[in-house]
Design a protein around this motif. Sequence first.
Motif, PDB file in Angstrom:
ATOM      1  N   ALA A  49      -5.614 -15.966   6.763  1.00 25.90           N
ATOM      2  CA  ALA A  49      -5.486 -14.932   5.734  1.00 25.90           C
ATOM      3  C   ALA A  49      -4.016 -14.677   5.404  1.00 25.90           C
ATOM      4  O   ALA A  49      -3.647 -14.501   4.240  1.00 25.90           O
ATOM      5  CB  ALA A  49      -6.154 -13.644   6.199  1.00 25.90           C
ATOM      6  N   GLY A  50      -3.181 -14.661   6.452  1.00 19.00           N
ATOM      7  CA  GLY A  50      -1.759 -14.395   6.246  1.00 19.00           C
ATOM      8  C   GLY A  50      -1.114 -15.418   5.335  1.00 19.00           C
ATOM      9  O   GLY A  50      -0.312 -15.070   4.461  1.00 19.00           O
ATOM     10  N   LYS A  90      -0.133  -6.255  -0.989  1.00 17.52           N
ATOM     11  CA  LYS A  90      -0.403  -5.989   0.418  1.00 17.52           C
ATOM     12  C   LYS A  90      -1.385  -4.841   0.589  1.00 17.52           C
ATOM     13  O   LYS A  90      -2.184  -4.823   1.526  1.00 17.52           O
ATOM     14  CB  LYS A  90       0.905  -5.686   1.150  1.00 17.52           C
ATOM     15  CG  LYS A  90       1.745  -6.938   1.312  1.00 17.52           C
ATOM     16  CD  LYS A  90       3.171  -6.705   1.681  1.00 17.52           C
ATOM     17  CE  LYS A  90       3.414  -5.641   2.683  1.00 17.52           C
ATOM     18  NZ  LYS A  90       4.815  -5.605   3.114  1.00 17.52           N
ATOM     19  N   ILE A 146       4.559  -6.201  -5.123  1.00 18.26           N
ATOM     20  CA  ILE A 146       4.285  -6.886  -3.856  1.00 18.26           C
ATOM     21  C   ILE A 146       3.625  -5.932  -2.864  1.00 18.26           C
ATOM     22  O   ILE A 146       2.685  -6.302  -2.153  1.00 18.26           O
ATOM     23  CB  ILE A 146       5.584  -7.481  -3.297  1.00 18.26           C
ATOM     24  CG1 ILE A 146       5.951  -8.691  -4.138  1.00 18.26           C
ATOM     25  CG2 ILE A 146       5.438  -7.879  -1.846  1.00 18.26           C
ATOM     26  CD1 ILE A 146       7.334  -9.169  -3.950  1.00 18.26           C
ATOM     27  N   ASN A 166       1.937 -13.501  -2.629  1.00 16.91           N
ATOM     28  CA  ASN A 166       3.186 -12.766  -2.827  1.00 16.91           C
ATOM     29  C   ASN A 166       4.276 -13.666  -3.380  1.00 16.91           C
ATOM     30  O   ASN A 166       5.107 -13.227  -4.167  1.00 16.91           O
ATOM     31  CB  ASN A 166       3.645 -12.145  -1.507  1.00 16.91           C
ATOM     32  CG  ASN A 166       3.007 -10.810  -1.289  1.00 16.91           C
ATOM     33  OD1 ASN A 166       2.725 -10.111  -2.248  1.00 16.91           O
ATOM     34  ND2 ASN A 166       2.766 -10.463  -0.050  1.00 16.91           N
ATOM     35  N   TYR A 198      -2.029 -14.618   1.786  1.00 17.79           N
ATOM     36  CA  TYR A 198      -1.286 -13.460   1.268  1.00 17.79           C
ATOM     37  C   TYR A 198       0.155 -13.842   0.956  1.00 17.79           C
ATOM     38  O   TYR A 198       0.716 -13.419  -0.057  1.00 17.79           O
ATOM     39  CB  TYR A 198      -1.312 -12.301   2.263  1.00 17.79           C
ATOM     40  CG  TYR A 198      -2.535 -11.443   2.151  1.00 17.79           C
ATOM     41  CD1 TYR A 198      -2.726 -10.627   1.053  1.00 17.79           C
ATOM     42  CD2 TYR A 198      -3.504 -11.459   3.133  1.00 17.79           C
ATOM     43  CE1 TYR A 198      -3.846  -9.841   0.943  1.00 17.79           C
ATOM     44  CE2 TYR A 198      -4.634 -10.682   3.034  1.00 17.79           C
ATOM     45  CZ  TYR A 198      -4.793  -9.876   1.928  1.00 17.79           C
ATOM     46  OH  TYR A 198      -5.905  -9.107   1.818  1.00 17.79           O
ATOM     47  N   LEU A 199       0.750 -14.651   1.844  1.00 17.02           N
ATOM     48  CA  LEU A 199       2.124 -15.100   1.597  1.00 17.02           C
ATOM     49  C   LEU A 199       2.202 -15.861   0.286  1.00 17.02           C
ATOM     50  O   LEU A 199       3.125 -15.668  -0.509  1.00 17.02           O
ATOM     51  CB  LEU A 199       2.591 -16.009   2.735  1.00 17.02           C
ATOM     52  CG  LEU A 199       3.276 -15.347   3.905  1.00 17.02           C
ATOM     53  CD1 LEU A 199       3.694 -16.397   4.902  1.00 17.02           C
ATOM     54  CD2 LEU A 199       4.487 -14.580   3.440  1.00 17.02           C
ATOM     55  N   THR A 254      10.684 -12.552   6.213  1.00 19.23           N
ATOM     56  CA  THR A 254       9.911 -12.975   5.036  1.00 19.23           C
ATOM     57  C   THR A 254       8.420 -12.929   5.321  1.00 19.23           C
ATOM     58  O   THR A 254       7.640 -12.434   4.509  1.00 19.23           O
ATOM     59  CB  THR A 254      10.288 -14.417   4.637  1.00 19.23           C
ATOM     60  OG1 THR A 254      11.690 -14.560   4.756  1.00 19.23           O
ATOM     61  CG2 THR A 254       9.861 -14.714   3.233  1.00 19.23           C
ATOM     62  N   VAL A 255       8.029 -13.439   6.482  1.00 18.77           N
ATOM     63  CA  VAL A 255       6.592 -13.512   6.772  1.00 18.77           C
ATOM     64  C   VAL A 255       6.008 -12.120   6.945  1.00 18.77           C
ATOM     65  O   VAL A 255       4.977 -11.791   6.350  1.00 18.77           O
ATOM     66  CB  VAL A 255       6.348 -14.380   8.026  1.00 18.77           C
ATOM     67  CG1 VAL A 255       4.935 -14.219   8.513  1.00 18.77           C
ATOM     68  CG2 VAL A 255       6.618 -15.832   7.704  1.00 18.77           C
ATOM     69  N   ILE A 256       6.657 -11.288   7.739  1.00 20.57           N
ATOM     70  CA  ILE A 256       6.064  -9.981   8.012  1.00 20.57           C
ATOM     71  C   ILE A 256       6.052  -9.119   6.746  1.00 20.57           C
ATOM     72  O   ILE A 256       5.112  -8.360   6.508  1.00 20.57           O
ATOM     73  CB  ILE A 256       6.823  -9.261   9.145  1.00 20.57           C
ATOM     74  CG1 ILE A 256       6.729 -10.072  10.437  1.00 20.57           C
ATOM     75  CG2 ILE A 256       6.253  -7.882   9.383  1.00 20.57           C
ATOM     76  CD1 ILE A 256       5.382 -10.133  11.061  1.00 20.57           C
ATOM     77  N   ARG A 257       7.081  -9.264   5.899  1.00 25.95           N
ATOM     78  CA  ARG A 257       7.074  -8.475   4.669  1.00 25.95           C
ATOM     79  C   ARG A 257       6.103  -9.045   3.651  1.00 25.95           C
ATOM     80  O   ARG A 257       5.736  -8.350   2.704  1.00 25.95           O
ATOM     81  CB  ARG A 257       8.476  -8.399   4.074  1.00 25.95           C
ATOM     82  CG  ARG A 257       9.275  -7.264   4.680  1.00 25.95           C
ATOM     83  CD  ARG A 257      10.740  -7.540   4.631  1.00 25.95           C
ATOM     84  NE  ARG A 257      11.170  -7.954   3.323  1.00 25.95           N
ATOM     85  CZ  ARG A 257      11.858  -7.185   2.502  1.00 25.95           C
ATOM     86  NH1 ARG A 257      12.185  -5.979   2.865  1.00 25.95           N
ATOM     87  NH2 ARG A 257      12.241  -7.626   1.344  1.00 25.95           N
ATOM     88  N   GLY A 258       5.695 -10.294   3.830  1.00 26.46           N
ATOM     89  CA  GLY A 258       4.815 -10.922   2.848  1.00 26.46           C
ATOM     90  C   GLY A 258       3.344 -10.757   3.156  1.00 26.46           C
ATOM     91  O   GLY A 258       2.509 -11.008   2.299  1.00 26.46           O
ATOM     92  N   ILE A 259       2.988 -10.384   4.383  1.00 25.19           N
ATOM     93  CA  ILE A 259       1.567 -10.226   4.682  1.00 25.19           C
ATOM     94  C   ILE A 259       1.266  -8.745   4.904  1.00 25.19           C
ATOM     95  O   ILE A 259       2.148  -7.982   5.294  1.00 25.19           O
ATOM     96  CB  ILE A 259       1.103 -11.087   5.883  1.00 25.19           C
ATOM     97  CG1 ILE A 259       1.745 -10.630   7.179  1.00 25.19           C
ATOM     98  CG2 ILE A 259       1.391 -12.544   5.658  1.00 25.19           C
ATOM     99  CD1 ILE A 259       1.277 -11.427   8.369  1.00 25.19           C
TER     100      ILE A 259
END
Lengths: 235, 236
Positions: free
Chosen positions: B206-207, B172, B168, B214, B210-211, A63-68
């Motif tokens: 930042a991450g 990104k 989504i 999304n 972005y999460l 979830t995290v890697i696909r979301g950032i």
Amino acid sequence: MFKFEKLVFGDAGWGDEFLVATLMTLVVSILSMGLGLFLAILTVWAKIIQNRITNFFANFYTTVIRGIPELLVIYLIFFGGNSLVMSIAKVFGYNKYIELNALTIATIAIAVISATYSSEVLRAAYLSISKGQIEAARALGMNKFNIFLKVISPQVIRHALPGIGNVWQITLKDTSLISVTGLVEIMRQTRISSNVEHSPLTFLITAAILYLCLTTLSSRVFKSLEINYSKGFST
Amino acid sequence: MIDFFNNITNSLIFNNFFLVLSGLDNTILLLLISLPIGFILALLFALGRVSKIIILSKVIAGYIFIIRGTPLLVQIYLIYFGLGSVKFIRESFLWYALKEPFWCGVIALTINTVAYGAEIFRGGIQSIEKSQVESGLSLGFTKFLLLRKIILPIAIRKVLPSYGNELILMVKATSLVSLTTYMEMTGIARKIMAKTFAPIEAFIAAGILYLFLNFLMVQFVKYLEWKYNPHLRLNN
């Protein structure tokens, strides 16, 4: 506008540099796709076994890697990877400065991204195998390893191939982001050449054509692989 | 207890969070312009792709092939650095837009999402059963009415999950615009890192944002799916 004379091989042009850069793109893509598939298998395994902790970590990871954004993952691993590796090494009593080279970092970063996509593909392929087959194999007395090798993996490969082909295309295109780490692949070479020659358009179009060739070629390869692996299944 | 709160509010990651937050509006601005235009153009391109005019269909197929076969980074650089280096573009009215990294980003993102979106919508349009179109024709629908009342609603409803995926990906993709000196969230995180030499704190801040963005996008797509699939709701 488009200067062909800048692209000749040898000292007068950038042809040979671009050839090397293309090979570097391919090497990074293949290495990270392989590492990514390995990570993806681990992730799928962590997701399908009945264990809350591994389930949580695998889901958190995907979830995290696909979301950032991919760029952020690469920055994080490129700038933060060294200190992370050093702090791990410190635990084992190694206090010297460690520097990972650009290719290693690039491969790890792209693999971490590509594994999240691969894991979804592999999981869907695994779930499409009917439970009866595994039960039948067990009834025949096959052990777990044999079931995986002879019953599960051939079918997973066949079901997953189209999806893996897509992931490969994504991985190939994601390697362009690796240029921010300084590894000389197609995009980095493009920046270097256009800074020297002051004609970015020429080299950017060259890069676009090179990527187009790579994606077209690889979709051909995957199509023939699909045909090869679906022998006996009329589609 | 107060000590604990002071520790948190003085921590690097907490401060970074608000610094990066100041780039959120730039990221959202990119999306707010490129996504609606991309949606409309993608629909039109998909209709052109399935139309019986062969030249139009082939041209759009070529466009989709080129855009989907090259990385977004190449497209952004081509528009920002590539077009800017051509003399007659620098002298034309286009230069007003192309000299700004923001508009270059918008143009590149739109071009990109149109290609992917058109391919998604094409799949939706082609998956409509022929009988539905035929029954519409037999009721005397004109072509436009058929499109508006039957083809588009069914096609969009069918492709909502995959179009949501594309949305989504677009969220990104905005991070790449930071490479053209445009200061959105990734750009600011990069700047913070250069200033503080604390990469992990900057990029994690930042991450998280972005999460969150999304997450909102996923909820929005879920709402759309709920709204446009009334026949699939369990109890209304």
